[in-house]
Design an enzyme around this catalytic site. Structure first.
Site, PDB file in Angstrom:
ATOM      1  N   TYR A 150      -2.732 -15.903   6.885  1.00 54.22           N
ATOM      2  CA  TYR A 150      -3.127 -14.493   6.745  1.00 54.22           C
ATOM      3  C   TYR A 150      -4.541 -14.363   6.180  1.00 54.22           C
ATOM      4  O   TYR A 150      -4.854 -14.887   5.104  1.00 54.22           O
ATOM      5  CB  TYR A 150      -2.144 -13.783   5.830  1.00 54.22           C
ATOM      6  CG  TYR A 150      -2.232 -12.285   5.907  1.00 54.22           C
ATOM      7  CD1 TYR A 150      -1.484 -11.576   6.832  1.00 54.22           C
ATOM      8  CD2 TYR A 150      -3.067 -11.570   5.061  1.00 54.22           C
ATOM      9  CE1 TYR A 150      -1.551 -10.196   6.906  1.00 54.22           C
ATOM     10  CE2 TYR A 150      -3.142 -10.187   5.133  1.00 54.22           C
ATOM     11  CZ  TYR A 150      -2.380  -9.509   6.053  1.00 54.22           C
ATOM     12  OH  TYR A 150      -2.457  -8.147   6.120  1.00 54.22           O
ATOM     13  N   TYR A 182      -7.049  -7.024  13.326  1.00 56.39           N
ATOM     14  CA  TYR A 182      -6.287  -6.917  12.086  1.00 56.39           C
ATOM     15  C   TYR A 182      -5.126  -5.969  12.315  1.00 56.39           C
ATOM     16  O   TYR A 182      -5.277  -4.757  12.317  1.00 56.39           O
ATOM     17  CB  TYR A 182      -7.147  -6.442  10.924  1.00 56.39           C
ATOM     18  CG  TYR A 182      -6.365  -6.406   9.635  1.00 56.39           C
ATOM     19  CD1 TYR A 182      -5.793  -7.566   9.133  1.00 56.39           C
ATOM     20  CD2 TYR A 182      -6.165  -5.225   8.938  1.00 56.39           C
ATOM     21  CE1 TYR A 182      -5.045  -7.551   7.962  1.00 56.39           C
ATOM     22  CE2 TYR A 182      -5.421  -5.201   7.765  1.00 56.39           C
ATOM     23  CZ  TYR A 182      -4.868  -6.368   7.280  1.00 56.39           C
ATOM     24  OH  TYR A 182      -4.125  -6.346   6.130  1.00 56.39           O
TER      25      TYR A 182
END
Ligand SMILES: [Zn+2]
Lengths: 381, 154
Positions: free
Chosen positions: A286, A336
């Site tokens: 992440y 994103y």
């Protein structure tokens, strides 16, 4: 009963990614879900489990109705933004392995590129935990992570060059991925070093892309997966992590703020896996902000405490390096979408269909947001 | 900029919105006191405030006065895009201060050049992890008082 390899991801789907898409969040969600079911070769009427995140307007009732799902017998939503990504798959895998449902869909749909962001709306009342941070101007996630990043640099000698290594690897991988927003836009060290600050010590390129788009995946039992259209990608292990005395993303007041939720998730993940960090062929970590990668490399045991920054040196995160990371471009350079693209890219790697394929990749770690209560998956082919 | 976009206090900086557990902190701050919550049974200090003690489970608590001394644990310099009132002051600093009385109690704040100076009043070159600081209190427009921090000069 064990979770290990009991279920598999058999379908993935996504919409295009862009700063702005005209379709609504709900429409994007439905497009991604139907694409994932088509990829799996499973009709929507067989879907009986739904898992998603909070912080999204599209709820499971709307999704079930829109796609024509059958009777749904399991649904779950996980909080904490990007920390929820892997938990969606984990919850479906648990539900299916324990017989609560048979065909699960997880998704993320966002209009973060063209929609509102909380720090641009001063009319919004402050949620309670913000009484300790917002009045001082610690307003955005980037400010909160930059505070940890500065301390990390101070304690371990991490530099902006290390953060650049992370941004560069993601950008280079995006250069191979036509679906990535940053496809065809290479990054140089000079561009990085001379870009504008967002929250010192973090600059523009330390931040993920604000994106509109949606993704989904389909989870079924390992037995059923053998009859699906695609080769199964097994959910080998899964974990969530909310450490003792943790406090949201402003985790500055526990004993050790630099060991975040990834450490908790990692201990549980490795405890239930047949292999360890050295056996991971490719990782999807992440990356809302570049410093999350070195912090997570430490948390998941790829190196020791304080060694995450040095780990990024010598092209370690690039294709052919020690641990290729975020091979679709990640949140920094593909899109994103609260980390869901890391799950789908993990699946592509284990199917052998990534645009930045790691030859023979058979194991993949996927992680959710570090800094917030998090989750992680170990996938294998 | 429309008045709607001005923020929730007269000068645009966000005012704290205390919850039941945090309210005493802000009431003491309004009197110029930095106090932290401590367990009424075992004495363990805790921050942020909450209903019960994570060590012994007691619901009694007291508010213990701190010396107001500490050191900078970390800091950032936010730049736009930011809420308008903060953008107007950017780059300003936000620090996390480790309290000398209780090193694991770290609280966010701003380093200022003088008790009533603004949050962009300190030359960023003076910011340094480990630098000793002491508390001061600033009254925001609207009467809300927030702790701020001054560099120890000696
Ligand atoms: Zn106690």
């Amino acid at each position: 009963m064990a979770l290990k390899d009991a279920t598999a991801i058999v379908g993935i789907g996504q919409t295009p990614f862009a700063r702005r898409l005209d379709a609504s969040e709900k429409t994007l969600a439905c497009r991604a879900i139907l694409a994932a079911l088509d990829d799996a070769g499973i009709p929507p009427s067989q879907v009986d489990a739904l898992a998603s995140y909070t912080m999204e307007e599209t709820d499971e009732v709307e999704v079930a109705k829109a796609i024509g799902a059958g009777d749904v017998t399991f649904f779950a939503r996980t909080g904490f933004g990007g920390g929820a990504s892997c938990a969606t798959v984990a919850h479906l895998a648990t539900a299916i392995a324990t017989g609560q449902a048979s065909v699960g869909v997880a998704w993320r749909s966002r209009k973060r590129g063209s929609g509102p962001r909380p720090w641009t709306d001063t009319r919004r009342q402050l949620p309670t935990p913000a009484q300790w941070t917002r009045p001082y101007g610690l307003l955005r996630p980037v400010d909160e992570i930059a505070m940890l990043a500065r301390r990390y640099m101070h304690e371990y000698g991490a530099t902006r060059d290390h953060f650049f290594n992370v941004a560069l690897a993601c950008r280079n991988h995006a250069g191979r991925n036509p679906a990535a927003i940053m496809h065809g836009r290479p990054l140089t060290r000079e561009t990085y070093m001379t870009s504008r600050w967002i929250s010192e010590p973090l600059c523009l390129f330390d931040n993920c892309l604000e994106t509109d788009g949606a993704l989904a995946c389909v989870v079924v039992s390992a037995d059923r997966a053998r009859d699906c259209r695609r080769s199964p990608v097994y959910v080998h292990a899964a974990a969530q992590g909310l450490p003792a005395q943790h406090h949201g993303m402003v985790n500055y007041w526990n004993d050790d703020p630099l060991t975040g939720p990834s450490w908790t998730a990692a201990r549980q993940l490795w405890k239930t896996a047949d292999f360890g960090p050295d056996d991971v062929d490719v990782a999807q970590i992440y990356d809302a902000f570049t410093p999350l990668i070195p912090l997570s490399l430490e948390g998941y045991g790829f190196c020791g405490r304080g060694e995450g920054a040095a780990f990024t040196e010598d092209g370690a995160l690039e294709l052919g390096g020690r641990l290729p990371v975020n091979t679709g471009g990640g949140g920094l350079s593909e899109a994103y979408v609260h980390g869901f693209n890391l799950i789908t890219e993990g699946v592509r790697q284990l199917r052998g269909t990534s645009t930045a394929q790691v030859p023979g990749a058979a194991t993949c770690l996927v992680t959710a947001g570090e800094g917030v209560p998090t989750s992680a998956l170990l996938l294998r082919s | 900029m429309s008045s709607m976009m001005r923020g929730t206090t007269d000068n645009g900086l966000l005012a704290p919105e205390p919850d039941d557990d945090g309210a005493p902190f802000w009431e003491f701050a309004a009197r110029g006191e930095l106090r932290m919550q401590a367990c009424g049974r075992c004495g363990e200090l805790r921050f942020p405030p909450r209903p019960c003690c994570p060590r012994c489970g007691a619901f009694d608590s007291e508010w213990r006065r701190m010396t107001g001394r500490g050191s900078i644990w970390s800091y950032v310099l936010p730049h736009p895009p930011l809420l308008p009132a903060y953008a107007a002051r950017a780059p300003y600093n936000v620090v996390v201060v480790e309290l000398a009385d209780a090193p694991h109690l770290r609280i966010p704040g701003n380093l200022v050049a003088a008790p009533d100076a603004d949050i962009d009043s300190v030359d960023p070159a003076l910011l340094c992890i480990g630098a000793p600081v002491r508390v001061t209190f600033a009254r925001l427009a609207g009467g809300v008082v927030v702790p701020r921090w001054l560099l120890e000069t000696s």
